[in-house]
Design a protein around this motif. Structure first.
Motif, mmCIF file in Angstrom:
data_model
loop_
_atom_site.group_PDB
_atom_site.id
_atom_site.type_symbol
_atom_site.label_atom_id
_atom_site.label_comp_id
_atom_site.label_asym_id
_atom_site.label_seq_id
_atom_site.Cartn_x
_atom_site.Cartn_y
_atom_site.Cartn_z
ATOM 1 N N GLU A 251 0.813 -1.215 0.000
ATOM 2 C CA GLU A 251 0.000 0.000 0.000
ATOM 3 C C GLU A 251 0.844 1.262 0.000
ATOM 4 N N SER A 279 -0.534 -8.367 -0.123
ATOM 5 C CA SER A 279 -1.452 -7.890 0.925
ATOM 6 C C SER A 279 -0.968 -8.273 2.320
ATOM 7 N N ASN A 284 -3.313 -3.011 6.681
ATOM 8 C CA ASN A 284 -4.521 -2.186 6.693
ATOM 9 C C ASN A 284 -5.190 -2.085 5.326
ATOM 10 N N TRP A 285 -4.715 -2.871 4.397
ATOM 11 C CA TRP A 285 -5.228 -2.786 3.026
ATOM 12 C C TRP A 285 -6.599 -3.440 2.900
ATOM 13 N N THR A 286 -7.537 -2.692 2.300
ATOM 14 C CA THR A 286 -8.884 -3.237 2.107
ATOM 15 C C THR A 286 -9.300 -3.216 0.638
ATOM 16 N N GLY A 287 -8.353 -2.830 -0.240
ATOM 17 C CA GLY A 287 -8.674 -2.729 -1.664
ATOM 18 C C GLY A 287 -8.407 -4.017 -2.426
#
Length: 346
Positions: A251, A279, A284-287
């Motif tokens: 990210e 990932s 904290n990646w949600t994409g």
């Protein structure tokens, strides 16, 4: 009396008007060549006369050459030479209409800031004087030249519509000597020499068909090239669909992610997708997760009326090309600097 000017080394013929110098004829047709004093003293605008009759004001010359009888060619000056008949010439360094002159210029370093853990945004300003100005197309790059003569290429991250202001996104690689030298120099110096513009992968808004869909695929700092092109399109009220994909390992590598989100919020024709491949290293990646080619193929059933601009490593660009070709995409509709410095293996 009108006369033909045949430029042998590029295979072009243009019409000159009575009384015009070679330089005036070339300029009228949109050609460009290096000039200086424009009165014959500096001798920068040298042209080799192969065939035909000319009169030159300074230094004074009257030549009538006939290639058929094996006469030697003669050097004349475009700024003071007037053809008296059809002529054939050879002009080195001539730029055809639409091409831009490549120049070495000293630019002011106006700012350098860190955008994430290893990417710097460097802001430069081109010289103000007309003779030292430079033009570029959205998507082109420049070379930074250090005092020791070594140079490195970087995409121009600003649009040509922004005048003298240039922006570069430079990744610092601590293990790389050249990378360290560049960052150290930019942080300590007030000016830097550049060679601009470079590259054949560029875009002009007015030349795009009204039914064309544009896909921009950027990996890491390849976003700089995409930023230049998209800002150029938006500055010219471009309304065709624009799809931007920015792929990165983690990210943090999407160092200006809020900017394309802003474009998408303000322009209904702009769509933006961020894709992270690791990932597990972005807690904290949600994409979206995966590789850039996979994301694009998931979103497009077909590639009718699509032009793709790819900015990244040869591995990424060719992986994307091959994946799209499986859905009927044609290679001639993909544009990338990779094709120039790392041609596809046969």
């Amino acid at each position: 009396m009108a006369h033909k000017i045949e430029i042998e080394n590029i295979g072009r013929i243009l019409m000159g008007q009575s009384g015009e110098t070679l330089l005036e004829s070339l300029w009228r047709h949109g050609y460009q060549l290096r000039v200086g004093c424009r009165n014959g003293v500096c001798e920068i605008c040298e042209v080799r006369l192969i065939n035909g009759e000319i009169i030159q004001h300074y230094p004074e010359k009257h030549l009538k050459l006939n290639k058929k009888i094996n006469q030697m060619t003669e050097v004349v000056l475009a700024c003071t030479c007037r053809p008296l008949s059809d002529v054939r010439v050879k002009i080195e360094g001539l730029k055809c209409p639409g091409e831009l002159l490549v120049k070495k210029l000293q630019c002011d370093i106006t700012a350098i800031e860190k955008l994430n853990s290893d990417v710097y945004r460097v802001r430069l300003q081109l010289p103000v004087t007309a003779s030292m100005s430079a033009e570029f197309y959205a998507g082109q790059y420049l070379d930074l030249i250090l005092p020791n003569g070594k140079q490195a290429s970087f995409s121009i991250g600003s649009a040509p519509d922004q005048g003298r202001n240039l922006e570069l996104h430079i990744r610092h690689v601590p293990s790389g000597e050249m990378s360290n030298n560049i960052i150290q120099y930019l942080q300590s110096a007030s000016t830097v020499e550049v060679e601009i513009p470079k590259g054949d992968c560029y875009l002009q808004a007015h030349k795009i068909s009204s039914d064309t869909r544009l896909i921009f695929a950027a990996a890491s700092t390849g976003f700089a090239q995409v930023k230049s092109v998209v800002e150029h399109l938006l500055a010219n009220q471009f309304s065709n669909p624009i799809y931007i994909y920015w792929g990165a390992r983690v990210e943090d590598d999407i160092y200006l992610g809020n900017l394309p989100l802003q474009w998408a919020a303000e322009h209904t024709n702009v769509h933006f997708e961020r894709v992270v491949s690791e990932s597990e290293n972005s807690p904290n990646w949600t994409g979206r997760i995966g590789l850039l080619p996979e994301a694009i193929l998931d979103d497009f059933e077909n590639f009718d009326n699509v032009e793709i601009f790819a900015s990244g490593s040869p591995a990424m660009v060719y992986a994307l090309l091959e994946a799209c070709e499986e859905k009927g995409f044609k290679e001639e509709h993909m544009h990338s600097d990779v094709f120039a410095y790392a041609p596809r293996s046969k």
